[in-house]
Design an enzyme around this catalytic site. Structure first.
Site, short mmCIF file in Angstrom:
data_model
loop_
_atom_site.label_atom_id
_atom_site.label_comp_id
_atom_site.label_asym_id
_atom_site.label_seq_id
_atom_site.Cartn_x
_atom_site.Cartn_y
_atom_site.Cartn_z
N ARG A 64 17.57 5.86 2.84
CA ARG A 64 18.32 6.54 1.78
C ARG A 64 19.57 5.79 1.36
O ARG A 64 19.82 5.59 0.18
CB ARG A 64 18.78 7.93 2.25
CG ARG A 64 17.80 9.02 2.04
CD ARG A 64 17.98 10.07 3.11
NE ARG A 64 17.58 9.49 4.38
CZ ARG A 64 16.31 9.46 4.80
NH1 ARG A 64 15.39 10.04 4.12
NH2 ARG A 64 16.00 8.86 5.92
N THR A 65 20.37 5.40 2.34
CA THR A 65 21.68 4.88 1.98
C THR A 65 21.53 3.56 1.21
O THR A 65 22.10 3.39 0.13
CB THR A 65 22.54 4.68 3.25
OG1 THR A 65 22.57 5.91 3.94
CG2 THR A 65 23.96 4.26 2.90
N LYS A 93 22.00 -16.34 14.14
CA LYS A 93 22.38 -17.67 14.67
C LYS A 93 23.77 -17.61 15.29
O LYS A 93 24.30 -18.62 15.71
CB LYS A 93 22.39 -18.70 13.53
CG LYS A 93 21.08 -18.86 12.81
CD LYS A 93 21.25 -19.88 11.69
CE LYS A 93 20.03 -19.91 10.79
NZ LYS A 93 20.30 -20.65 9.54
N ARG A 114 26.35 -1.76 6.62
CA ARG A 114 25.97 -0.87 7.73
C ARG A 114 25.87 -1.72 8.98
O ARG A 114 25.25 -2.80 8.96
CB ARG A 114 24.65 -0.17 7.46
CG ARG A 114 24.13 0.56 8.70
CD ARG A 114 23.02 1.50 8.40
NE ARG A 114 23.47 2.67 7.68
CZ ARG A 114 22.72 3.73 7.43
NH1 ARG A 114 21.45 3.75 7.82
NH2 ARG A 114 23.19 4.76 6.78
N HIS A 142 30.78 7.62 8.11
CA HIS A 142 29.79 7.36 7.07
C HIS A 142 30.28 8.12 5.82
O HIS A 142 29.73 9.15 5.45
CB HIS A 142 28.43 7.84 7.55
CG HIS A 142 27.26 7.43 6.71
ND1 HIS A 142 27.37 6.82 5.47
CD2 HIS A 142 25.93 7.55 6.94
CE1 HIS A 142 26.16 6.60 4.98
NE2 HIS A 142 25.27 7.02 5.85
C1 NCD Z 1 22.37 9.03 8.73
C2 NCD Z 1 22.99 7.80 9.35
O1 NCD Z 1 22.50 6.69 9.18
O2 NCD Z 1 24.03 7.97 9.99
N1 NCD Z 1 21.41 8.72 7.77
C3 NCD Z 1 21.78 8.56 6.48
O3 NCD Z 1 22.55 7.68 6.16
N2 NCD Z 1 21.31 9.44 5.59
C4 NCD Z 1 21.95 10.03 9.72
C5 NCD Z 1 21.04 9.64 10.82
O4 NCD Z 1 20.58 8.50 10.91
O5 NCD Z 1 20.76 10.50 11.64
#
Ligand code: NCD
Length: 462
Positions: A64-65, A93, A114, A142
């Protein structure tokens, strides 16, 4: 200690989104207003970012993100370059995060990062020459997920202030929960924390809720929640606003008439220690139609950041209270608004575009962050631990990268060259700029400090 940490002058004037606290409440509402406009007429926004590029740097899996950020940039008329799996990049590396970020800053106008380590986005923003968005750093924060969550609550309930929001599951490692509770507290919602036993909210989060947002935590017995988490011990957090519930002194009298929302999180197994994997192997709670059959859940909206595993019943998918797929869909208009804002495309109220300085004076120290998953652990070739004062009694430092807190055993005063036990009341007399924190007495002695004699009352601060 030599200072290896450096920040680029140019980067300090940029706007980043690393913590939900990088945005004021006014800005969050403005992002929602723009997201509303985008949802009504996306065609108005198709030429907002022509010729501009978003880079996704993903060191952890994402659906999703990453895709919603990339979709957002394309819907704004911009382009995307994507490192969807950094294991296939020079990181494998041995390239440092700082170098990767410096280099990719030349290829893109905004970076979305991320990373599995807490504090990584705070490091990235020091070295980036373009805005950095934290798309999840370990179990820390997040913020753009929080914007989607908060926006969904606002759309569905018409307000945030005064809502009773139940947070269930793994509150320890869920970064979405951490950013979300700060935002809920700031907007005046009441939080009912119903953790999976052993996966309670971390102390540093509770501390910040109390110190920064003035919420009052209470331990409560709430029979009403037994259908969701029978073994749980719920915690109720009441912000200063609204005032009505703060009046209760005996919190067991708090009787929540109805729950406005339940936010469900999956077990964040990828972050568990071996012992935690065993603790949590069975009996993770589950929210399904049966669990939500009580009268107090009649109008409860069900949120989940997704992905789900077994904690959220598929029988809820057709239930009108479930809004998790809309919540995910709102990731696009919300992230379009965030990208546009960071690239200066929208007229945000002038007073609100000032970066929020959450950082207070650094405390000199030789100690390390005791969070094993802090970014300072893996990037120590160029990064020194840095701390600010979190509290004086007991003397406690907060890591500027991952926010973990650490109680200090010994404290010196750089003016008198005396050292004290961290728990000593004498420490209160030392001015913040003179504090030097030590992990052990031997370190204090090795640094040339001598044990302090007990002082009499009435002396001025050292
Ligand atoms: C979440 C995350 O990555 O923290 N997912 C997301 O970004 N929608 C929640 C999760 O992974 O449980």
């Amino acid at each position: 200690m030599t200072s290896r940490n450096s920040s680029d002058d140019r980067s300090s004037t940029l706007r980043h989104l690393v913590s939900i606290d990088d945005l004021t409440n006014e800005e969050i509402l403005e992002i929602f207003a723009i997201a509303d406009r985008i949802s009504k007429d996306p065609s108005e926004f198709v030429s907002i970012c022509p010729g501009q590029i978003l880079a996704s740097l993903f060191y952890e899996p994402s659906t999703r993100t990453r895709l919603s950020f990339e979709s957002s940039m394309q819907r704004l008329g911009g382009g995307v370059i994507s490192a969807a799996d950094m294991r296939a990049s020079s990181a494998s590396k041995g390239e440092s995060l700082a170098d990767t970020v410096r280099v990719v800053s030349a290829y893109a106008d905004v970076l979305v990062l991320r990373h599995p380590r807490e504090g990584s986005a705070n490091v990235a923003k020091r070295y980036a020459r373009v805005p950095v968005v934290n798309a999840g750093d370990g179990s820390h924060e997040h913020p753009t997920q929080t914007l989607c969550d908060l926006y969904s609550l606002k759309v569905e309930k018409g307000r945030i202030e005064g809502l009773d929001v139940v947070l269930t599951g793994d509150l320890k490692y869920s970064r979405t929960i951490h950013s979300f509770v700060y935002a809920l507290a700031r907007f005046g919602a009441n939080l009912v924390c119903a953790p999976q036993p052993g996966f309670e909210m971390p102390d540093y989060v509770i501390h910040r809720l109390k110190e920064q947002y003035r919420v009052e935590p209470h331990r409560v017995e709430m029979q009403d929640l037994s259908s969701i988490a029978p073994r749980m011990d719920a915690m109720y957090f009441t912000p200063e606003r609204p005032h009505q519930l703060s009046l209760f002194t005996d919190i067991r009298e708090v009787n929540v008439k109805k729950f406005d929302a339940v936010y469900v999180t999956r077990p964040q197994r990828e972050r568990y220690s071996e012992a935690e994997k065993i603790t949590n192997a069975n009996a993770y709670f589950r929210v399904d139609r049966l669990a939500l059959s009580g009268a107090k859940f009649r109008e409860t909206v069900v949120l989940h950041p997704l992905p789900r595993v077994d904690e959220l019943g598929y029988d809820l998918d057709e239930d009108p209270r479930s809004i998790y797929f809309q919540q995910a869909a709102r990731g696009v208009p919300v992230r379009m608004a965030v990208i546009g804002m960071l690239l200066g495309k929208f007229n945000f109220p002038a007073a609100a575009v000032e970066p929020r300085a959450r950082i207070s004076a650094r405390v000199r120290t030789t100690i390390e962050c005791n969070n094993q998953n802090c970014i300072t652990e893996s990037e120590r070739r160029y990064l020194n631990p840095e701390f600010v004062l979190a509290s004086r009694e007991p003397l406690c430092l907060r890591c500027v990268f991952c926010d973990a807190e650490r109680v200090v055993e010994f404290v010196g005063c750089s003016s008198t060259r005396h050292y004290h036990a961290g728990a000593s009341s004498e420490v209160n007399r030392i001015k913040a700029e003179n504090l030097v924190a030590f992990a052990t007495e031997e370190e204090a002695i090795a640094a040339g400090f001598t044990a302090a004699a007990i002082r009499g009352a009435g002396q001025t601060p050292a």
